[in-house]
Every structure is written in structure tokens, then in C-alpha cells.
Design a protein around this motif. Structure first.
Motif, mmCIF file in Angstrom:
data_model
loop_
_atom_site.group_PDB
_atom_site.id
_atom_site.type_symbol
_atom_site.label_atom_id
_atom_site.label_comp_id
_atom_site.label_asym_id
_atom_site.label_seq_id
_atom_site.Cartn_x
_atom_site.Cartn_y
_atom_site.Cartn_z
ATOM 1 N N GLU A 126 -81.197 -3.745 -24.040
ATOM 2 C CA GLU A 126 -80.587 -2.577 -24.680
ATOM 3 C C GLU A 126 -80.029 -2.941 -26.058
ATOM 4 O OE1 GLU A 126 -80.067 -3.507 -21.597
ATOM 5 O OE2 GLU A 126 -80.978 -1.851 -20.469
ATOM 6 N N ALA A 127 -79.381 -4.106 -26.160
ATOM 7 C CA ALA A 127 -78.832 -4.529 -27.449
ATOM 8 C C ALA A 127 -79.950 -4.776 -28.454
ATOM 9 C CB ALA A 127 -77.993 -5.792 -27.272
ATOM 10 N N ALA A 128 -81.053 -5.386 -28.000
ATOM 11 C CA ALA A 128 -82.193 -5.629 -28.882
ATOM 12 C C ALA A 128 -82.761 -4.308 -29.401
ATOM 13 C CB ALA A 128 -83.269 -6.415 -28.147
ATOM 14 N N GLN A 144 -59.540 -6.361 -25.644
ATOM 15 C CA GLN A 144 -59.552 -7.611 -24.883
ATOM 16 C C GLN A 144 -60.965 -8.054 -24.519
ATOM 17 O OE1 GLN A 144 -57.986 -4.807 -24.009
ATOM 18 N NE2 GLN A 144 -58.148 -4.352 -21.804
ATOM 19 N N GLY A 145 -61.924 -7.151 -24.682
ATOM 20 C CA GLY A 145 -63.308 -7.497 -24.367
ATOM 21 C C GLY A 145 -63.982 -8.331 -25.440
ATOM 22 N N TYR A 146 -63.408 -8.345 -26.662
ATOM 23 C CA TYR A 146 -64.066 -9.065 -27.745
ATOM 24 C C TYR A 146 -63.115 -9.786 -28.699
ATOM 25 C CZ TYR A 146 -62.920 -4.606 -30.031
ATOM 26 O OH TYR A 146 -62.272 -3.487 -30.481
ATOM 27 N N ALA A 147 -61.812 -9.564 -28.595
ATOM 28 C CA ALA A 147 -60.863 -10.139 -29.543
ATOM 29 C C ALA A 147 -60.896 -11.665 -29.563
ATOM 30 C CB ALA A 147 -59.446 -9.661 -29.215
ATOM 31 N N HIS A 148 -61.312 -12.276 -28.450
ATOM 32 C CA HIS A 148 -61.328 -13.738 -28.357
ATOM 33 C C HIS A 148 -62.543 -14.373 -29.018
ATOM 34 C CE1 HIS A 148 -63.946 -12.273 -25.172
ATOM 35 N NE2 HIS A 148 -64.517 -13.472 -25.151
ATOM 36 N N LEU A 149 -63.518 -13.584 -29.431
ATOM 37 C CA LEU A 149 -64.762 -14.138 -29.961
ATOM 38 C C LEU A 149 -64.525 -14.878 -31.279
ATOM 39 C CD1 LEU A 149 -67.150 -11.126 -29.266
ATOM 40 C CD2 LEU A 149 -66.983 -13.256 -27.963
ATOM 41 N N LEU A 150 -65.242 -15.967 -31.475
ATOM 42 C CA LEU A 150 -65.094 -16.764 -32.687
ATOM 43 C C LEU A 150 -65.483 -15.958 -33.921
ATOM 44 C CD1 LEU A 150 -66.549 -20.242 -31.626
ATOM 45 C CD2 LEU A 150 -64.161 -19.645 -32.012
ATOM 46 N N GLY A 151 -64.624 -16.026 -34.932
ATOM 47 C CA GLY A 151 -64.907 -15.356 -36.197
ATOM 48 C C GLY A 151 -64.301 -13.980 -36.331
ATOM 49 N N LEU A 152 -63.627 -13.486 -35.280
ATOM 50 C CA LEU A 152 -63.047 -12.144 -35.344
ATOM 51 C C LEU A 152 -61.578 -12.139 -35.737
ATOM 52 C CD1 LEU A 152 -64.705 -10.146 -32.423
ATOM 53 C CD2 LEU A 152 -65.451 -10.471 -34.790
ATOM 54 N N HIS A 180 -75.341 4.468 -25.166
ATOM 55 C CA HIS A 180 -76.782 4.253 -25.165
ATOM 56 C C HIS A 180 -77.211 3.607 -26.473
ATOM 57 C CE1 HIS A 180 -81.115 5.194 -24.986
ATOM 58 N NE2 HIS A 180 -80.926 5.218 -23.676
ATOM 59 N N TRP A 181 -78.256 2.795 -26.411
ATOM 60 C CA TRP A 181 -78.667 2.062 -27.607
ATOM 61 C C TRP A 181 -79.047 2.971 -28.766
ATOM 62 C CZ3 TRP A 181 -83.600 2.728 -29.483
ATOM 63 C CH2 TRP A 181 -84.602 3.117 -28.594
ATOM 64 N N THR A 182 -79.530 4.173 -28.482
ATOM 65 C CA THR A 182 -79.868 5.091 -29.572
ATOM 66 C C THR A 182 -78.599 5.557 -30.300
ATOM 67 O OG1 THR A 182 -79.850 6.951 -28.019
ATOM 68 C CG2 THR A 182 -81.970 5.899 -28.449
ATOM 69 N N GLU A 183 -77.518 5.756 -29.526
ATOM 70 C CA GLU A 183 -76.241 6.152 -30.139
ATOM 71 C C GLU A 183 -75.666 5.011 -30.963
ATOM 72 O OE1 GLU A 183 -71.674 7.460 -28.871
ATOM 73 O OE2 GLU A 183 -73.247 7.349 -27.340
ATOM 74 N N VAL A 184 -75.758 3.806 -30.447
ATOM 75 C CA VAL A 184 -75.246 2.638 -31.175
ATOM 76 C C VAL A 184 -76.000 2.458 -32.489
ATOM 77 C CG1 VAL A 184 -75.026 0.119 -31.128
ATOM 78 C CG2 VAL A 184 -74.411 1.464 -29.105
ATOM 79 N N ALA A 185 -77.332 2.611 -32.450
ATOM 80 C CA ALA A 185 -78.132 2.498 -33.668
ATOM 81 C C ALA A 185 -77.703 3.543 -34.696
ATOM 82 C CB ALA A 185 -79.611 2.659 -33.340
ATOM 83 N N GLY A 186 -77.474 4.772 -34.234
ATOM 84 C CA GLY A 186 -77.044 5.834 -35.137
ATOM 85 C C GLY A 186 -75.680 5.562 -35.742
ATOM 86 N N ALA A 214 -72.898 -6.466 -29.910
ATOM 87 C CA ALA A 214 -74.001 -5.524 -29.685
ATOM 88 C C ALA A 214 -74.202 -5.279 -28.198
ATOM 89 C CB ALA A 214 -75.279 -6.070 -30.315
ATOM 90 N N GLU A 215 -74.105 -6.332 -27.412
ATOM 91 C CA GLU A 215 -74.298 -6.183 -25.969
ATOM 92 C C GLU A 215 -73.189 -5.336 -25.349
ATOM 93 O OE1 GLU A 215 -76.743 -10.304 -24.975
ATOM 94 O OE2 GLU A 215 -74.562 -10.276 -24.756
ATOM 95 N N LEU A 216 -71.962 -5.574 -25.774
ATOM 96 C CA LEU A 216 -70.844 -4.773 -25.252
ATOM 97 C C LEU A 216 -70.995 -3.309 -25.670
ATOM 98 C CD1 LEU A 216 -67.865 -7.210 -25.938
ATOM 99 C CD2 LEU A 216 -68.695 -6.495 -23.693
ATOM 100 N N SER A 217 -71.402 -3.077 -26.911
ATOM 101 C CA SER A 217 -71.534 -1.703 -27.416
ATOM 102 C C SER A 217 -72.581 -0.930 -26.640
ATOM 103 C CB SER A 217 -71.889 -1.720 -28.910
ATOM 104 O OG SER A 217 -70.827 -2.267 -29.675
ATOM 105 N N THR A 218 -73.706 -1.593 -26.319
ATOM 106 C CA THR A 218 -74.775 -0.889 -25.608
ATOM 107 C C THR A 218 -74.505 -0.787 -24.111
ATOM 108 O OG1 THR A 218 -76.029 -2.986 -25.610
ATOM 109 C CG2 THR A 218 -76.609 -1.337 -27.271
ATOM 110 N N VAL A 219 -73.431 -1.404 -23.641
ATOM 111 C CA VAL A 219 -72.961 -1.146 -22.278
ATOM 112 C C VAL A 219 -72.137 0.135 -22.257
ATOM 113 C CG1 VAL A 219 -71.364 -1.932 -20.469
ATOM 114 C CG2 VAL A 219 -73.022 -3.526 -21.453
ATOM 115 N N HIS A 220 -71.381 0.360 -23.330
ATOM 116 C CA HIS A 220 -70.493 1.524 -23.410
ATOM 117 C C HIS A 220 -71.177 2.773 -23.965
ATOM 118 C CE1 HIS A 220 -67.363 -1.418 -22.619
ATOM 119 N NE2 HIS A 220 -66.492 -0.443 -22.521
#
Length: 351
Positions: free
Chosen positions: A141-143, A30-38, A67-73, A59-65
């Protein structure tokens, strides 16, 4: 040449990658299903280009849940060869890894938003530095996560092109040093990582990138470059809700005469809601159908030898007479004259 219409969008392949990582880090749908293009019909269609804002939000939601290093990996782990389509093979099919990464930089708009993202390749003596340029408006963090991932992606593709692991001489990140570097050391295979750099970049020995790639097929790079250009030219950019509606209308038209209820069902809304949303965007169902028919008929007259009767049948008109009346209304001329005008300006002058 990158069309202005494609700016502000990214490939659906890149969005799928971000979508998959959002799921892996446990973001509730529900945090992202409404986004255009999904919607599945857009996310899984390689001809669609989704709004860059959608990828940024993922990307912003992912780096909230995480750490940005984990998301990059995670992004790097999910980026198997072919994940990003023809762009991947530009790197791995070139005569040398260096030529491949140059092709990738020249065609970066195939996957990313050329308005905010780019690549720069600098050759200095025996070293080659690949920089990732990102000016998108997103959280810090997302950047960091996106920049770190991009460098890891370049390294992975270059290694696949060389058919061996490539260890960079140096990695620079436009990010503050995290408390733990383990994930980044694993990502790049080196401890030579500089933080708080002006630009994120990864540096290799020129000799590692200028060695002929094994099993290269002569002429393949040229074919892939043309394919990349055609991919971008034929892509459908989705900037807003109206773009989504028009792709649904075009899809319904390809299967026969489109109806309001059929297109509403494709967009998972009621017919009245669809009409109301069109009015909010300053248009109507009948205007959109007319515009689509006009564009389709003009394309068929200019690009095919189909008879007027055949074009009328394909375009939802009762007969050739009805089509002639429509062309007269649009352009003040006949289908035959419009066809003779070809791709020139006569038709446009009458729009």
C-alpha cells in the motif's frame, strides 16, 4: 556524482512532507515521534538528510490510516512549488518543461534515495513518458501511494513550468485497481489510467513539454544545477544514532567549546545516557571530540590562511603549542607541513 554516504537517506524537505501528511491523516505522534531524523533540529534543517527508513515508516503508517489513493492526493496537495527546494525549480526554470524534467531526473538524488528511487524519461515519436522507479522495501500500500504521488508531482511541476494545466495522454500504475478511482482521476485530470502495469509512468504529448517556458531567464538552469550539486555535496547524511550525535556535537562546537552536558541537552538525554550510548557504538565522548577537532583543524589548515594561534582558539585548544602537540600526535608532522600538504595524501598517510 552521488556520494555513497548519501545513499539510504532522503532530503529533510521530503521527510517534512511525509511528516505533515502523517499528521493530516491522524496518526498519533507516539507512532512516529521516535523515528530518527524527526527531531525539530534535524527535520527543519535543510542540510540534514534523514534516514530513508524514516520516510518509509511514515508512508507505511499513513497508508494504514488512509487509503493509498488518499495519501497520494494529500502528498500532491501539500507539494507547493518550493516544498522540495532547488529540485522543484530545476523543472520550472528551464527553457522548456522537457529540459526541466530531464534536469530533475539527473539530480533526483537531491531529494530521494538514489539507492532505491529514480526517474526514467523515454521519448517516442510525439510522446514523452516519465517513469518512476522504486525498489524500496516497503508495504504494498505504501509503495502504491508513493508511486501515485510521484507521477502527480511530475505532472504538477510540468504544468507550473508551462504555466498552464497539462493533461497526460496516459497514466500507468504498478498497483491493483482500487474500488474507486475518483481520487486518482482528480489527481491526474484524466480517466486514462492503467493499473497493474510493470512500471508506474505518466505520458504527455511531446509538443506540450517542448514548448518554450514563459519568462525563462537565460543561464538560470545552469546556476540551479550547480546549486543542486552543491546542496547534495554539503548535506549531512543521518544514517543512525551516531550520525545524530555527531551533528549535535558539530552544532555545539560552532557555538563554542562543546561540553558533554550541552550536547546531551541538545539530544534530550542525560549525560550518563549519552556516554552509555556512545560506548554501545564503540566510541567515547573524548574520542568523538578529538576526531571532530582533528577534522576541523585539518580543514582550516588546508582551506584557510588563518594563523595557528587563531585555529587553536577556534578549535578549543589553550594555545598554539597545544595544537602543535595534537597535530604531531595525529599526523607525525607540524601544522605548517600539514598546510603545505594541502588536500593531498600526506596527511591521510599519517592518520
Amino acid at each position: 556524482m552521488v556520494s555513497h554516504a548519501h545513499q539510504g537517506t532522503t532530503s529533510s524537505a521530503l521527510t517534512r512532507l511525509s511528516f505533515n501528511v502523517a499528521q493530516l491523516v491522524g496518526i498519533p505522534p507516539q507512532g512516529y515521534a521516535h523515528l530518527l531524523g524527526l527531531a525539530p533540529q534535524h527535520l527543519n534543517d535543510d542540510l540534514c538528510r534523514t534516514p530513508a527508513a524514516t520516510g518509509i515508516r511514515l508512508a507505511e503508517l499513513s497508508t494504514v490510516h488512509a487509503h493509498w489513493t488518499e495519501v497520494a492526493g494529500l502528498l500532491a496537495q501539500q507539494s507547493d512549488i518550493g516544498t522540495l527546494g532547488v529540485w522543484d525549480y530545476l523543472i520550472t526554470s528551464a527553457p522548456t518543461p522537457l529540459e526541466g524534467i530531464r534536469d530533475a531526473a539527473a539530480h533526483f538524488a537531491v531529494v530521494a534515495d538514489s539507492r532505491t528511487d529514480g526517474m526514467r524519461i523515454t521519448e517516442d515519436g510525439g510522446q514523452v513518458t516519465i517513469s518512476h522507479l522504486n525498489e524500496a522495501d516497503l508495504t504494498y500500500e505504501a509503495a502504491c501511494g508513493i508511486r501515485a504521488y510521484a507521477l502527480g508531482l511530475y505532472q504538477r511541476r510540468l504544468g507550473e513550468a508551462a504555466r498552464r494545466g497539462l493533461v497526460p495522454l496516459h497514466v500507468s500504475l504498478a498497483a491493483e485497481a482500487p474500488r474507486r478511482h475518483d481520487a486518482l482521476i482528480e489527481l491526474y485530470g484524466t480517466r486514462s489510467i492503467e493499473f497493474e502495469a510493470a512500471t508506474s509512468s505518466i505520458t504527455f504529448l511531446a509538443a506540450d513539454l517542448d514548448t518554450p517556458s514563459p519568462h525563462v531567464q537565460p543561464g538560470l538552469s545552469a546556476v540551479l544545477r550547480r546549486h543542486a550539486e552543491q546542496t547534495l555535496a554539503s548535506a549531512v547524511p543521518l544514517h543512525d544514532w551516531l550520525d545524530l550525535f555527531r551533528t549535535a556535537l558539530a552544532s555545539a562546537h560552532d557555538e563554542g567549546a562543546p561540553t558533554l552536558s550541552a550536547v546531551a541537552q541538545r539530544m534530550t538525554v542525560g549525560a550518563r545516557t549519552l556516554q552509555r550510548r556512545l560506548e554501545e557504538h564503540g566510541t567515547t565522548w573524548s574520542e568523538e571530540v578529538e576526531t571532530m577537532r582533528r577534522e576541523n583543524i585539518t580543514r582550516l589548515l588546508h582551506g584557510t590562511d588563518l594563523s595557528v594561534d587563531s585555529i587553536a582558539a577556534r578549535s578549543g585548544y589553550a594555545d598554539a603549542r597545544a595544537l602543535r602537540r595534537a597535530v604531531k600526535r595525529w599526523y607525525g608532522t607540524t601544522p605548517a607541513a600539514l598546510r603545505r600538504a594541502g588536500h593531498g595524501g600526506e596527511a591521510q598517510a599519517g592518520v
